[in-house]
Design a protein around this motif. Sequence first.
Motif: not given
Length: 364
Positions: A285, A309, A320, A357, A359
Amino acid sequence: MKIGVVGLPNVGKSTLFNAITNAGAESANYPFCTIEPNIGIVDVPDKRLEVLGKLYNTQKITPASIEFVDIAGLVAGASKGEGLGNKFLSHIREVDAIVHVVRCFDNEKIIHVNGSINPLRDIEIINLELALADLEQVNKLLEKNSKLVKTGDKSLIFTVELLKKINQALENNLPARSVKLESEEEEKIMKNLQLLTAKPVIYVANISEDDVGKEENKYVNDVKNFAVKEGAKTICLSAKIEEELAGLAPDERDIFKKELGINESGLEKLVATSYDLLGLMSFLTAGEKEVRAWTIKKGTKAPQAAGKIHTDFEKGFIKAEVVSYNDLVEAGSFLKAKEKGKVRMEGKDYIVQDGDVMLFRFNV
């Protein structure tokens, strides 16, 4: 992730532990200088984090971590309590994997607990003690659960059948990890048993400083051949050199590695092999506040990765946003990667890949 470091006394175990953790565990040239297990938390080396840190001008970089436990030198008879063995064995039950350090060099100045250098004998001594401790535990459970099954408790049938298979393997000098597990139920039972020989193993061939870069001698070859037959992993390193590397600044460390003709430190080797052995990987992240690596099992789906997380992320998972590390770095920013169509919206069935990566979008 918790890794237990084991080995006979004076094989370089605590020296290696000191080097990779900088925890300052006592290391001396006599048996049983390590009584209580020393614990060190080690950052997982990951060059991607520094690159992303610069890309996002981040305030904080948080790598993944591994907990190493230096377990006191075991000896023959440990399963019966020799050398405080029972206490040491209990520490091993709590780890996810075992790093078994084996001495693979001659040096008359360093005492060997058995008087001579013989890696295969040393391995067999420790493996036998672990197997004997497991066998004792399995037999006790088998006796107890077999009686309960006779009373009509059918829920224990799976347990008894698995215990019989494990008992047979141990009786034939095979570790519990060699037993083929045929259902999720058996996998769950095996995990709960916390058997010593069920733990995956990495054999560390501790070589002399002179052998660094060559990494081949009769002792090392013996260890490698043994590991292949057992389905275990092997890495070669010099605990003494690792100790010297640990005392250097990063720039000096890189120069010293080049002089030695090695590309990675023992810690880097150990971490990479541990991840491979346990089927682990990292997703990332990134933002201005923090760039961070998160360790997950290979095959983990997006909601469960989000749950690493925070549990709320998994419960309220919607989507995501995902971009591979390479695509992000090549684009130069998340926005540019998005403009190039490299950022994807993934749902609940997406299997996370190493270096993603991510989010997360969620609603609670």
